[in-house]
Write a protein that holds these residues in place. Sequence first.
Motif, mmCIF file in Angstrom:
data_model
loop_
_atom_site.group_PDB
_atom_site.id
_atom_site.type_symbol
_atom_site.label_atom_id
_atom_site.label_comp_id
_atom_site.label_asym_id
_atom_site.label_seq_id
_atom_site.Cartn_x
_atom_site.Cartn_y
_atom_site.Cartn_z
ATOM 1 N N TYR A 526 83.648 25.686 71.564
ATOM 2 C CA TYR A 526 84.930 25.077 71.904
ATOM 3 C C TYR A 526 84.658 23.679 72.442
ATOM 4 N N ASN A 553 93.386 24.861 67.652
ATOM 5 C CA ASN A 553 93.877 26.143 68.155
ATOM 6 C C ASN A 553 93.247 26.431 69.507
ATOM 7 N N SER A 554 93.653 27.541 70.129
ATOM 8 C CA SER A 554 93.145 27.864 71.466
ATOM 9 C C SER A 554 93.215 29.362 71.710
ATOM 10 N N THR A 555 92.503 29.802 72.732
ATOM 11 C CA THR A 555 92.587 31.201 73.157
ATOM 12 C C THR A 555 92.703 31.246 74.676
ATOM 13 N N PRO A 579 88.490 37.710 78.399
ATOM 14 C CA PRO A 579 89.426 37.242 77.366
ATOM 15 C C PRO A 579 90.680 38.100 77.301
ATOM 16 N N LYS A 580 91.784 37.489 76.864
ATOM 17 C CA LYS A 580 92.998 38.248 76.591
ATOM 18 C C LYS A 580 92.825 39.043 75.301
ATOM 19 N N SER A 581 92.176 38.371 74.318
ATOM 20 C CA SER A 581 91.919 39.005 73.025
ATOM 21 C C SER A 581 90.449 38.836 72.687
ATOM 22 N N ASP A 584 89.860 37.102 69.226
ATOM 23 C CA ASP A 584 89.969 35.642 69.258
ATOM 24 C C ASP A 584 88.818 35.010 70.036
ATOM 25 N N PHE A 585 88.440 35.657 71.131
ATOM 26 C CA PHE A 585 87.380 35.136 72.010
ATOM 27 C C PHE A 585 86.062 34.955 71.257
ATOM 28 N N LYS A 587 85.554 33.861 68.469
ATOM 29 C CA LYS A 587 85.529 32.608 67.702
ATOM 30 C C LYS A 587 85.166 31.413 68.588
ATOM 31 N N TYR A 588 85.242 31.625 69.906
ATOM 32 C CA TYR A 588 84.997 30.532 70.857
ATOM 33 C C TYR A 588 83.685 30.698 71.620
ATOM 34 N N LEU A 664 92.560 28.022 79.215
ATOM 35 C CA LEU A 664 92.592 27.916 77.753
ATOM 36 C C LEU A 664 91.282 27.308 77.264
#
Length: 841
Positions: A526, A553-555, A579-581, A584-585, A587-588, A664
């Motif tokens: 990120y 994009n962001s997470t 992480p919330k997800s 998605d996390f 990917k970062y 974020l």
Amino acid sequence: MKPLSKNMIQEIKQSKGRFIAIILIIMLGVLIFVGVKAAGPSLNDSLNKTVADKNLSDIQVLSTTGFDQTDIDLAKKVPGAQVEATKFKYVIGGKSKVAVALYGYDENAKQNQLIMRSGRLPKNSNEIVLDKNAKNKYDYKIGQKFKFASDAGLKKRSYKIVGFADSPQYIDNQSRGSTNIADGQVQLFAYVPQNQLDMAVGTMLNLHFNSLKDKNTFSKSYKKAVNKKLEILKQEFKGRANQRTNEVAGDYLQQVDSQKQQLEPLKAADPQAYSEQLAKLNSASIKVLKQSKTSYTWQTRKDLAGFSAYGESSDRIAAIANVFPVFFFLIAALITFTTITRMVEEARSEIGTFKALGYTKWEISRNYYYYAISAGLIGAMLGSVIGNETLPRIVLALYKQYIALDWVVDLQWIVILIATIFSLLATFGAAIIVIKKELVAGPAALMRPKSPKSAKKILLERIKPLWNHLSFNSKVSYRNLFRFKSRMFMTIIGIAGGTALILTGFGIQNSISASGNRQYSEIFDYQAVVKLNDNNNLSKVRKILNQNDQYLNSTVINSTTAKLKANKQQVNDVNVYTPKSIKDFDKYVHLGTDLQKHQVVLSKKTAQLLEVKKGDTVHLNVTNGKKVTVKVKAITQNFIGHFIYLSPDMYQTTFGKQASGNTLLLHLKSQTKGQRKNLANKLLDSGEVMGTSYTHDVLSTVSKMSSSLKPIILIFVLLSGILSFVVLYNLTNINVSERIRELSTIKVLGFYNNEVTMYIVRENIILTIVGIIVGYGVGNLLTAYILNQAATEQVIFPLTISWFGYLVATLLMIVFTAIVMLVTHKKLQHIDMIGALKSNE
């Protein structure tokens, strides 16, 4: 003059090259040993003198509500404390609208005195002294105006520049710290008269202790003493935060109480209206208390911008000095030992003659001892003086990213003594061992030529198909290589050592760069971190981001910091990411393991410091004070910082609530400096964001760490190259002198000059190739060891050596071999064949 002395003087005259070579090898070894050993202390001593002369605070405390006289009196209870309160805040200012650390100037203040570089200190209410960087980076000049933002809380917005300065609080010219305004990076510091800041009291409390002034600010004893003072200070301020909060909010709360009493008649007449009015007052009270809440930030010198980086930089040089010069010096000593040994062995006939003439063993050996001692001492003295007086100054001069320090370069007497002792062991020690061995034989045996080593079959000869296809010259070369094993090993050691040292120089720099590059490519993927306010409007933040052309994009994650404890070890400032997800996390942040499955993942360096492995438990104390215990299910690679990752399920199980999204992680396109600052300002202006930090700034810091070592690495490479050349040249000379009769014989037999040269050089080429290959392995091992010594609590340096390092090391060795080959060729063209064949040897 006695015949023995005349003979020794004649020996030195006839072999000036050898005598000078011994001095040079010892000098180079001592030069880098003493010079690099002196560089670290010189860096520390120079900074110590600067901060001591300018009375840099030992402890600083920041308060959200400021410090009144009660606070100052509490701080004075710490034994030996000199206390000063300073008005301080972060504001936006300048034509570029950058973050500025603004201080109120007090001419009576004794601590943190400015180092004026041009102009003068402020005298009038409309004057300002700026950071030297304002002149160098933003092209401000004395006499110009510097304007602050309207919300800076100053009595004026514009001030006349009267001087530019350095500050002992900001020793790194390229780093002014971080803040929660603008783009998150402080660009300048500034001083205006303290009455210009619209504050009733100071917001920074400075403590200085004269008893600590003479201590090395990076030493364990200093850190221990400061931490002890800090604990006493914290104890004195225990409970003071709540008391101060009530004092600040007291007047307003009194008004609220008065209004509540006025509402009492309404309670019976209109209960609903009473409840509504009371709720409004309570809500307003909570809001005021929250805004007036007192919190303290405690910091020592290590928390100042660039201070720890400077200490870590000098520590890295010290770590290099504990290995690199020692290895360098050992090679020099080994080659010197070989040279002295050969010199004494060549003098067998003279020793035998003097022994036959009735000279005692002491009289014969004394002059050789003098020869060895004089060569060793001259080399050690030259190396010590040149190394101690030049290398530290070169290092200090090349540390341009730091403020101009008061140079302190003291003679490192203990290091010089150690180097001198080892120099004498290499020269005088060799002479003692060989002379003692030679004097055992009788005069007749000494005056006769030493029996040549008998030839034996080598392994290659037993491989008939290969051996039979070799030329005569090749066969001779291979047999001679294994016939003189000591010479073969010495040459390989010399070449391997030089290659390893050059490779290590490049490896140290490459590995330091790799820590940041690999962290933000292999692990973190990120480009920015946005810290949200407690009651944030995420949709509003997303809207601002979507309007930005660089945003992808962001997470959302929950991010906090904690202390981790295990096995009686503790690591502070550990980042806790939830992480919330998880999908998605991934990917970062690439953990290399399944967070959903393992629930708790700890970074490698943190695990090492805590002595924790998979399956062990750690105690986690988050910033809100809650203490929990979790079991580490996996350990992930990490190069910078400390991290522990919790899955959403584990967070809820551990803390009894869902992880709130307060951070974020952003994917962004490539941005310019202006674009980064613009996005950060827009997010901050929204009121939903506390601050934005960019990975670019972290990578820039790591890049500075690597760049600061470039000059030192260059010095290492050059000196290693010179040593390698001298070693190769010296060993080749020994080789030629040992085989002068052999070479004269083949020349008499009709060999051409080129063939005679190749007779020697072919062996050098083979040994150079072997030495280079061995050097690759030794270089990697040496680099890995130094990196392990140089690693800090926050950073791991992965072993990385670029192809360029291998190329330079290899080419230098090839070039040195070629130069030695040319010099040897010229020398062999002028062999006195008759004289050589007539001699006893």
